[in-house]
Design a protein around this motif. Structure first.
Motif, PDB file in Angstrom:
ATOM      1  N   LEU A 242       6.151 -13.697   6.224  1.00 11.25           N
ATOM      2  CA  LEU A 242       4.813 -13.119   6.069  1.00 11.25           C
ATOM      3  C   LEU A 242       4.495 -12.977   4.589  1.00 11.25           C
ATOM      4  O   LEU A 242       4.310 -11.885   4.054  1.00 11.25           O
ATOM      5  N   GLN A 243       4.391 -14.103   3.913  1.00 14.33           N
ATOM      6  CA  GLN A 243       4.324 -14.077   2.461  1.00 14.33           C
ATOM      7  C   GLN A 243       2.952 -13.731   1.906  1.00 14.33           C
ATOM      8  O   GLN A 243       2.770 -13.708   0.687  1.00 14.33           O
ATOM      9  N   SER A 244       1.978 -13.440   2.772  1.00 15.93           N
ATOM     10  CA  SER A 244       0.673 -12.951   2.310  1.00 15.93           C
ATOM     11  C   SER A 244       0.587 -11.431   2.390  1.00 15.93           C
ATOM     12  O   SER A 244      -0.420 -10.844   1.959  1.00 15.93           O
ATOM     13  N   LEU A 245       1.623 -10.774   2.906  1.00 23.43           N
ATOM     14  CA  LEU A 245       1.592  -9.327   3.101  1.00 23.43           C
ATOM     15  C   LEU A 245       1.401  -8.585   1.791  1.00 23.43           C
ATOM     16  O   LEU A 245       2.063  -8.863   0.796  1.00 23.43           O
ATOM     17  N   GLN A 246       0.506  -7.584   1.838  1.00 24.55           N
ATOM     18  CA  GLN A 246       0.319  -6.673   0.718  1.00 24.55           C
ATOM     19  C   GLN A 246       0.716  -5.243   1.082  1.00 24.55           C
ATOM     20  O   GLN A 246       1.153  -4.487   0.225  1.00 24.55           O
ATOM     21  N   LYS A 247       0.553  -4.886   2.338  1.00 23.24           N
ATOM     22  CA  LYS A 247       0.973  -3.569   2.814  1.00 23.24           C
ATOM     23  C   LYS A 247       1.845  -3.737   4.048  1.00 23.24           C
ATOM     24  O   LYS A 247       1.443  -4.367   5.023  1.00 23.24           O
ATOM     25  N   LEU A 248       3.044  -3.139   4.013  1.00 20.18           N
ATOM     26  CA  LEU A 248       3.944  -3.131   5.159  1.00 20.18           C
ATOM     27  C   LEU A 248       4.444  -1.705   5.354  1.00 20.18           C
ATOM     28  O   LEU A 248       5.200  -1.181   4.532  1.00 20.18           O
ATOM     29  N   LEU A 293       5.174  -4.935  -6.328  1.00 20.89           N
ATOM     30  CA  LEU A 293       5.352  -3.685  -5.599  1.00 20.89           C
ATOM     31  C   LEU A 293       4.964  -2.479  -6.455  1.00 20.89           C
ATOM     32  O   LEU A 293       5.413  -2.344  -7.593  1.00 20.89           O
ATOM     33  N   GLU A 294       4.135  -1.596  -5.881  1.00 22.12           N
ATOM     34  CA  GLU A 294       3.721  -0.372  -6.551  1.00 22.12           C
ATOM     35  C   GLU A 294       4.205   0.875  -5.824  1.00 22.12           C
ATOM     36  O   GLU A 294       4.345   1.926  -6.443  1.00 22.12           O
ATOM     37  N   TYR A 295       4.450   0.777  -4.524  1.00 23.13           N
ATOM     38  CA  TYR A 295       4.860   1.930  -3.726  1.00 23.13           C
ATOM     39  C   TYR A 295       6.084   1.540  -2.903  1.00 23.13           C
ATOM     40  O   TYR A 295       5.988   0.695  -2.008  1.00 23.13           O
ATOM     41  N   LYS A 318       4.719   2.525  -9.059  1.00 22.39           N
ATOM     42  CA  LYS A 318       4.047   3.784  -9.353  1.00 22.39           C
ATOM     43  C   LYS A 318       4.704   4.949  -8.618  1.00 22.39           C
ATOM     44  O   LYS A 318       4.783   6.052  -9.149  1.00 22.39           O
ATOM     45  N   VAL A 319       5.138   4.697  -7.391  1.00 18.40           N
ATOM     46  CA  VAL A 319       5.770   5.732  -6.572  1.00 18.40           C
ATOM     47  C   VAL A 319       7.100   5.207  -6.058  1.00 18.40           C
ATOM     48  O   VAL A 319       7.163   4.113  -5.476  1.00 18.40           O
ATOM     49  N   LEU A 320       8.164   5.987  -6.279  1.00 20.01           N
ATOM     50  CA  LEU A 320       9.498   5.624  -5.814  1.00 20.01           C
ATOM     51  C   LEU A 320      10.117   6.843  -5.162  1.00 20.01           C
ATOM     52  O   LEU A 320      10.261   7.895  -5.792  1.00 20.01           O
ATOM     53  N   TYR A 455       3.740  12.803  -1.537  1.00 20.81           N
ATOM     54  CA  TYR A 455       3.438  12.546  -0.138  1.00 20.81           C
ATOM     55  C   TYR A 455       1.964  12.202   0.078  1.00 20.81           C
ATOM     56  O   TYR A 455       1.635  11.486   0.999  1.00 20.81           O
ATOM     57  N   GLU A 456       1.079  12.740  -0.779  1.00 17.96           N
ATOM     58  CA  GLU A 456      -0.335  12.481  -0.555  1.00 17.96           C
ATOM     59  C   GLU A 456      -0.706  11.034  -0.850  1.00 17.96           C
ATOM     60  O   GLU A 456      -1.712  10.546  -0.374  1.00 17.96           O
ATOM     61  N   PHE A 457       0.087  10.333  -1.649  1.00 16.00           N
ATOM     62  CA  PHE A 457      -0.272   8.957  -1.973  1.00 16.00           C
ATOM     63  C   PHE A 457      -0.364   8.107  -0.724  1.00 16.00           C
ATOM     64  O   PHE A 457      -1.172   7.203  -0.626  1.00 16.00           O
ATOM     65  N   ARG A 458       0.488   8.424   0.279  1.00 16.86           N
ATOM     66  CA  ARG A 458       0.468   7.613   1.492  1.00 16.86           C
ATOM     67  C   ARG A 458      -0.858   7.754   2.215  1.00 16.86           C
ATOM     68  O   ARG A 458      -1.442   6.769   2.668  1.00 16.86           O
ATOM     69  N   LEU A 459      -1.360   8.997   2.290  1.00 17.62           N
ATOM     70  CA  LEU A 459      -2.659   9.196   2.915  1.00 17.62           C
ATOM     71  C   LEU A 459      -3.730   8.470   2.134  1.00 17.62           C
ATOM     72  O   LEU A 459      -4.629   7.850   2.695  1.00 17.62           O
TER      73      LEU A 459
END
Length: 473
Positions: A242-248, A293-295, A318-320, A455-459
C-alpha cells in the motif's frame, strides 16, 4: 410498501414539475422513477412529511441543500433528438443540514436507493440513533448503485449488523467510511477488490477477526483507519504493497505478533499508529524508510526491547510516543536530529542512564514526558523551555533525576524527581527545598495549557482527515 394514494400524490407532483422550458430549444426534466426514488429515500429518513410538496423540483426550482443533481445527456438511441436530463448524484444528511438530521424511526429505503442509478455520493451522519438499521446485501448487488463513489455512513449508534460483502461489487468506490457505528463480524475480504478505493475508514465499531491477507490489493489507498475495534491476529505483510498510504491507524485493537518488515515500503506514510495493541518487538529497522513520517505512536504495546535505532533517521517526526512499551537501556543520542519534534513521550518504561543534553535544546518541543523510568543525573534546561512547556514537562518517578535551569548563575541545585513524587526530602536543606519549590512552581504554572499535546494530536489528525473526506465529497 407505499400506499396507492401516496404514489398517486407523487405522480401528480411530478406532473407539475416535469418540464422546465427555456428558450424552446432545450428541455430539462427528471426521470419519473428516479424522482419517486428520491422521495422514498427522503421520506424514510426525514421527520418532514411535507418534504416532497416543498421540494417538487429538487434539481431546479425547489432545491434542497443536501441533494445535488447533474445534467446528463439522455441516451435513448435517437439520432435527431437528444434532450438533457437531471439525475440525482448526491444525498448528504447531517447536523450541518438539519438538527436533528433524521427522525427517530429513520430507516434506509433500499427500494428508493435502487431507483437512483446515477447516485455518486451517499453520506448520512448521525442519522440512525434509535431504531435498529442494517445494510441490506441486495443494495450493492446486480449492478445496483453502480455509480457510487463516496459512501459515508458515520456516527450512527443504531446502525448494526455485518458489513455486506456485496460492497465489493461497487468498483467505482473511492471513499468508504463506516466509522462510529455498531458493525460487528469480520472485515469482508471482498472489500479488498475495490481497487479504486482511496479512503477506507472502519474505525469505532465492534469488528472482530483479523485483517484480510488480501489487503495489499488496495494499492490506491491513502487513508486507512481500523482503530477502536476488536481485531486480532497478526498484521499481514501485504500491507507493504500500500505504497500510497499517508495515514495508517491500527490503534486500540487486539493485534499480536511483530510489525512486518514490509511496512518499511510505506514511504509516503505521515501517520503510523499501532497504540493499545499487543504487538511485540523488536520493530523492524526497515522502518527507517518512512522518511515522510510525522506521527509515530506505538504506546501501550509489549515491545520490550531497547529504543529502535532507526528513530534518529526520521527527521520529519513531530510526535513520538513509546509510553508503556517496556523499553530498556539508554535513551538514543540520535534523537538530537529530530528538530521538528513537538511531543516526546517515553514514560512508564525501564529506560536508564542519563538524559542526553540535547533534550533541553530541541527547538520545537512542547511536551516531554520521561516519568516512571530509571533515569538519573541532571537535565539542563533553559528558562525559555520551562516557560514554553510548563506542566507538559514530566520527569516524576525517576529516582536520582533532576532538572537544572541553566539561565541563572545563582542556581545551586536542581529540581529532584523525588520531590515531585513525594519522595524523601530529608537530605535537602531548607534553602534547597525553597528553591526547588519555586522552580517547581515555575515548571507547573508558566505557560500552563489544559491541552495534552501527546494525546490531542490524534484527535486533530482525525479531524483533519475527516475534513479531507468532506472536501472530496
Amino acid at each position: 410498501m407505499a400506499s396507492f394514494s401516496s404514489i398517486l400524490l407523487l405522480i401528480l407532483l411530478h406532473v407539475l414539475m416535469v418540464f422546465n422550458v427555456g428558450d424552446g430549444s432545450e428541455m430539462t426534466s427528471m426521470d419519473d422513477d428516479e424522482l419517486l426514488g428520491l422521495f422514498e429515500v427522503m421520506s424514510s429518513l426525514l421527520d418532514d412529511p411535507t418534504w416532497a410538496q416543498e421540494h417538487p423540483q429538487p434539481c431546479t426550482d425547489t432545491p434542497w441543500s443536501g441533494v445535488q443533481c447533474e445534467l446528463m445527456a439522455q441516451d435513448d438511441g435517437s439520432q435527431d433528438y437528444n434532450p438533457t436530463i437531471f439525475h440525482v448524484t448526491k444525498i448528504h444528511i447531517g447536523n450541518d443540514i438539519l438538527n436533528p438530521p433524521c427522525k427517530p424511526t429513520a430507516s434506509l429505503s433500499s427500494r428508493g436507493l435502487l431507483k437512483l442509478p446515477y447516485l455518486k455520493t451517499l453520506s448520512l451522519f448521525n442519522c440512525f440513533n434509535v431504531t435498529p438499521v442494517s445494510l441490506s446485501s441486495s443494495l450493492f448487488e446486480n449492478s445496483c448503485l453502480s455509480s457510487l463513489e463516496h459512501l459515508a455512513l458515520v456516527s450512527n449508534p443504531s446502525l448494526h449488523g455485518s458489513i455486506p460483502s456485496s460492497l465489493g461489487h461497487i468498483q467505482t468506490l473511492r471513499v468508504l467510511s463506516l466509522s462510529q457505528n455498531m458493525f460487528t463480524g469480520v472485515i469482508p475480504q471482498e472489500i479488498c477488490g475495490l481497487v479504486n478505493l482511496q479512503q477506507l475508514d472502519l474505525s469505532y465499531n465492534h469488528l472482530t477477526g483479523s485483517v484480510p491477507q488480501e489487503i495489499g490489493k488496495l494499492k490506491s489507498l491513502t487513508i486507512f483507519d481500523l482503530s477502536y475495534n476488536m481485531l486480532g491476529g497478526q498484521l499481514p505483510p501485504s500491507f507493504g504493497q500500500l505504497q500510497s498510504l499517508q495515514k495508517l491507524d491500527l490503534g486500540s485493537n487486539n493485534l499480536t505478533g511483530r510489525v512486518p518488515q514490509e511496512f518499511g515500503n510505506l514511504s509516503r506514510l505521515v501517520l503510523f499508529d499501532t497504540s493499545h495493541n499487543f504487538l511485540s518487538g523488536p520493530l523492524p529497522e526497515s522502518l527507517s524508510g518512512l522518511k515522510q513520517l510525522e506521527y509515530l505512536v506505538i504506546q501501550d504495546n509489549p515491545i520490550n526491547t531497547g529504543m529502535p535505532l532507526f528513530i534518529g533517521s526520521l527527521g520529519r517526526l513531530k510526535v513520538l510516543s513509546f509510553s508503556r512499551c517496556g523499553l530498556m537501556g539508554p535513551m538514543l543520542t540520535s534523537l538530537s536530529t529530530l528538530k521538528n519534534l513537538t511531543a516526546l513521550s517515553l514514560d512508564n518504561n525501564s529506560l536508564n542512564g542519563t538524559v542526553p543534553s540535547y533534550i533541553g535544546s530541541l527547538p520545537n518541543l512542547e511536551q516531554l514526558n520521561l516519568s516512571q523510568n530509571q533515569l538519573s543525573g541532571e537535565i539542563i534546561v533553559s528558562q525559555e523551555l520551562i516557560n514554553r512547556i510548563g506542566m507538559r514537562f514530566d520527569i516524576r518517578g525517576n529516582n536520582g533525576l533532576c532538572i537544572k535551569n541553566n539561565t541563572s548563575r545563582e542556581v545551586k541545585s536542581c529540581i529532584s524527581s523525588k520531590s515531585r513524587t513525594g519522595g524523601n526530602k530529608s537530605s535537602w536543606g531548607e534553602q534547597e527545598e525553597d528553591e526547588c519549590r519555586n522552580m517547581n512552581s515555575n515548571l507547573y504554572q508558566s505557560s500552563w495549557s489544559p491541552k495534552n499535546h501527546g494525546y490531542e494530536f490524534r484527535l486533530g489528525l482525525d479531524n483533519m482527515f475527516l475534513l479531507l473526506i468532506f472536501l472530496l465529497l
